[in-house]
Design an enzyme around this catalytic site. Structure first.
Site, PDB file in Angstrom:
ATOM      1  CE  LYS A  32     -23.610 -29.488  -4.713  1.00 47.63           C
ATOM      2  NZ  LYS A  32     -23.164 -30.666  -5.507  1.00 47.63           N
ATOM      3  CB  THR A  33     -27.243 -32.388  -8.705  1.00 45.75           C
ATOM      4  OG1 THR A  33     -26.397 -32.675  -7.591  1.00 45.75           O
ATOM      5  CG2 THR A  33     -26.951 -33.370  -9.823  1.00 45.75           C
ATOM      6  CG  ASP A 218     -20.549 -30.549  -7.813  1.00 45.17           C
ATOM      7  OD1 ASP A 218     -20.948 -29.595  -7.112  1.00 45.17           O
ATOM      8  OD2 ASP A 218     -21.052 -31.686  -7.758  1.00 45.17           O
ATOM      9  CD  GLU A 219     -19.902 -31.003  -3.308  1.00 49.28           C
ATOM     10  OE1 GLU A 219     -19.715 -30.045  -2.550  1.00 49.28           O
ATOM     11  OE2 GLU A 219     -20.872 -31.776  -3.200  1.00 49.28           O
ATOM     12  CD  GLN A 249     -23.399 -28.693   2.133  1.00 42.98           C
ATOM     13  OE1 GLN A 249     -23.471 -29.914   2.063  1.00 42.98           O
ATOM     14  NE2 GLN A 249     -24.165 -27.892   1.398  1.00 42.98           N
ATOM     15  NE  ARG A 601     -25.996 -33.555   4.245  1.00 44.41           N
ATOM     16  CZ  ARG A 601     -25.964 -32.789   3.167  1.00 44.41           C
ATOM     17  NH1 ARG A 601     -26.080 -33.314   1.967  1.00 44.41           N
ATOM     18  NH2 ARG A 601     -25.841 -31.464   3.261  1.00 44.41           N
TER      19      ARG A 601
END
Length: 717
Positions: A32-33, A218-219, A249, A601
């Site tokens: 994503k980043t 983002d998010e 998430q 994670r």
């Protein structure tokens, strides 16, 4: 530089799409980043969008810093012109420009939780409301919820249906007035006030909505109503909004996040393009498959099929332990075992838990083994007394109307200004409608002060005037050093000469060092900007990932991070899922997402601990394994029974392998009598779906569920 190098087809499509609204559903570990950074770079280098026409919003300063570094690496220093940061920092920047339109001065203070608590405590006292009726924490929590949903005191009053609600309207109004009198804002105001300004003043909305031709969020799954409304307003002109996130998430419902914002994106933007990033680069095939099997039990989600070309990897190890002490021992032993056998560094490990209280027994065991560890969310640097004291001096220098900060340092270190003196100047200020700072400039008018009290206050006022004069010609680190010296704070600590005092001196030195770092990286190295950064720092921003130490943190703090080896402690009903969520399906789905975040994670290995019992206020209490573990297919997990009889319990009362078939009647100590309506697995891996009296349905691991098998006589079905 080739902006498309190492991008897979879906990532490349997300980077280059220019057809209007875009929703990028980015699965865990899907890059994503990278996509966000490359999209920003493409807009500048490939689509002729000026940097100052781009708004990129993240949820943490750490994420914003990482994204800025990546974009700078792709397009160079032109990246500095992009408006990039958290919702709060972006809105604070807007408010510094537009403050006067809302009756604020641009030098406003941003109150942290401690400042808000002190202010609310005074508000309740002024209203004659005791802590027994309502506490400052509960009042602030409710007000935060109201602000996040854009509810004003007037709107609350309109719908008030009880004397309590009407009384709370008074509290809300008084709190807002107190903030205004101090030229201060709380965290929620940073978002709410820009939204109000843009709705009230078309010229303000036009200034920013026309400026930002491309908006990236983002998010997006973690936005609340106020943030959602801000995005809607800013994107209303050009309609080029790119929302990136993962509904699986979304874990911040408790602080106002609304998962429907991402689930309903296509309703808000009917012409939106939806791109799914489903290739995961982080976890092994086994970890990814186990995680997917769990999250698919949620109903409110957008379907995604994550896949990876990574290795199959180890099964997830589920360790049943006797209690919290045994849990800590297992974790520390496993860490040392893997370090010795596989050469892992301490920094490769993270221990995740649902609540901060769970860390105690884990810390005890790590300390006994001399294993270095760092806690994210423990006592934060900027919450230490000496740091808050120096920061309070800086706040008063920047904003003289900040009475909360002024009263904190008026007698720190001791300069003979006692409680009686403070009470008299507060009473005078209240009677004249003045700020405490105003009163310090008119001390001769206060007849209730003695000569000695007046002289002490005059010396303090003269010192503040000297500090403000120094601030005009000093850098931030120079000012901090001068404040610490001129205020007498350094001399006070040096005089004490204790180990604690020396530690506090070192912390102040570290604050000065931090200010130098701030100046090196900041385009606007002003005192106001420094105080803004300090006020908006989050737990995760202070995590030092360069230190070779085991990381301990809550599952909430772990989102966005990755580690080779993950421990999830306390996978038990009542802990994970948390007991407050058991009767609410939406809350339960969020708990499942939290477990999913923990699993994803991990790059290489996952260890999950479940305790037979834990010590509580009520004594030793038996525990039941988490339903989320039971949702992992048997082929992806390995069980290890490490239990010892504890708390007077024998193995037979909780742990024997039982033969249970569909239709059997069973009894649970908490949920009573029920009927098994489905079975899966066998032996220690036997999983049951049981419908209990009252319609409650539970997923259980038979081996750990403490069930009693009843005869098949007539009864509850």
């Amino acid at each position: 530089m080739d902006l498309f190098r190492d991008l897979n087809p879906s990532q490349r499509e997300a980077v280059t799409y220019l057809g209007g609204p875009l929703l990028v559903l980015a699965g865990a570990g899907s890059g994503k980043t990278r996509v966000l950074a490359h999209r920003i770079a493409f807009l500048v280098a490939g689509a002729s969008v000026a940097p100052y026409e781009i708004l990129a919003v993240t949820f943490t300063n750490k994420a914003a810093g990482e994204m800025a570094d990546r974009v700078r690496g792709l397009v160079g220093d032109v990246a500095s012109g992009i408006w990039m940061g958290t919702f709060h920092s972006i809105c604070a920047r807007i408010l510094r420009i537009e403050a006067k339109k809302y009756g604020l001065m641009p030098n406003f203070t941003i109150y942290d939780e401690h400042d808000q608590h002190l202010l609310m405590k005074q508000v309740l006292k002024d209203l004659g409301i005791s802590d027994g009726c309502i506490t400052p924490a509960s009042a602030l929590s409710r007000i935060s919820g109201l602000k996040s949903n854009l509810v004003t005191p007037d709107e609350l009053e309109e719908y008030a249906s009880s004397p309590y609600d009407l009384r709370f309207v008074e509290i809300y109004r008084a709190y807002e007035k107190a903030l205004h009198n101090n030229n201060a804002l709380d965290f929620d105001d940073l978002i709410v006030i820009p939204v109000r300004l843009m709705k009230r003043l078309p010229e303000v909305l036009q200034r920013y909505a026309t400026r930002f031709k491309q908006i990236l969020i983002d998010e997006y799954q973690d936005t609340n109503k106020a943030q959602y409304e801000l995005v809607r307003l800013l994107s209303g002109y050009h309609r080029n909004v790119c929302a990136v996130g993962d509904d699986d998430q979304s874990i911040y419902r408790w602080r106002g996040a609304d998962i429907t914002n991402i689930l309903n994106f296509e309703n808000d933007f009917p012409d939106a393009k939806v791109i799914r990033l489903e290739r995961s680069y982080r976890s092994t095939k086994t970890i990814l498959a186990a995680s997917q099997a769990v999250i698919k039990n949620n109903r409110k989600r957008k379907p995604k099929e994550l896949w990876t070309e990574n290795e199959v990897g180890n099964k997830l190890l589920v360790a049943m332990v006797g209690d919290e002490q045994a849990e800590g021992i297992f974790i520390s032993d496993k860490i040392e075992e893997l370090r010795e056998s596989q050469g892992h560094a301490y920094a490769d490990f993270v221990v995740l838990y649902r609540t901060n209280a769970q860390s105690r027994s884990i810390e005890d065991s790590l300390r006994r083994r001399a294993i270095p560890y760092v806690i994210v969310g423990g006592v934060k640097f900027y919450e230490r007394k000496e740091i808050k004291d120096i920061i309070a001096y800086l706040k008063v220098i920047a904003n003289p109307r900040d009475s909360v900060s002024l009263l904190r340092i008026i007698n720190v270190p001791n300069r003979g200004i006692g409680d009686v003196t403070i009470r008299r100047i507060k009473e005078f200020a209240s009677s004249r409608g003045l700020s405490i700072s105003d009163v310090l400039n008119s001390l001769t008018d206060i007849e209730t002060l003695t000569t000695g009290q007046r002289q002490s206050l005059m010396k303090f006022a003269d010192m503040l005037a000297e500090l403000r004069q120094k601030a005009k010609a000093s850098s931030v680190p120079e000012l901090i050093a001068f404040v610490a010296e001129r205020s007498g704070y350094l001399a006070h600590l040096k005089k004490q000469g204790t180990v604690e005092a020396i530690s506090r001196l070192e912390n102040i030195e570290e604050l000065v060092a931090g200010a130098y770092e701030f100046e090196e990286r900041s385009q606007e190295p002003s005192l106001a900007k420094f105080l803004e950064e300090v006020s908006l720092i989050m737990d995760i921003d202070l995590w030092d990932d360069r230190r070779d130490a085991v990381s301990l943190m809550t599952l909430h703090n772990a989102k966005g991070l990755e580690f080779p080896i993950v421990f999830i402690a306390g996978a038990e009903e009542g802990l994970l899922p948390h007991h407050t969520s058991l009767e609410d399906e939406d809350e339960l789905e969020e708990e499942r997402r939290l477990f999913y975040v923990g699993l994803t994670r991990a790059k290489k290995m996952v260890f999950i601990t479940m305790a037979v019992g834990r010590r509580t206020f009520q004594g030793w209490m038996p525990q039941t394994g988490s339903r989320f573990v039971a949702e992992i297919p048997v082929e992806f997990i390995e069980f290890e029974d490490l239990t010892q009889p504890a708390g007077g319990m024998s193995d037979d009362t909780w742990g024997s392998d039982m033969v249970i078939t569909k239709g059997a009647r069973v009894k649970h100590p908490d949920w009573g009598v029920g009927r098994v309506i489905a079975c899966d697995g066998y032996g220690k891996h036997l999983r049951l779906l049981v419908r209990f009296e009252g319609g409650i349905t539970k997923r259980l691991l038979a081996h750990y569920a403490n069930l009693e098998i009843l005869d098949d006589a007539d009864g509850f079905y």
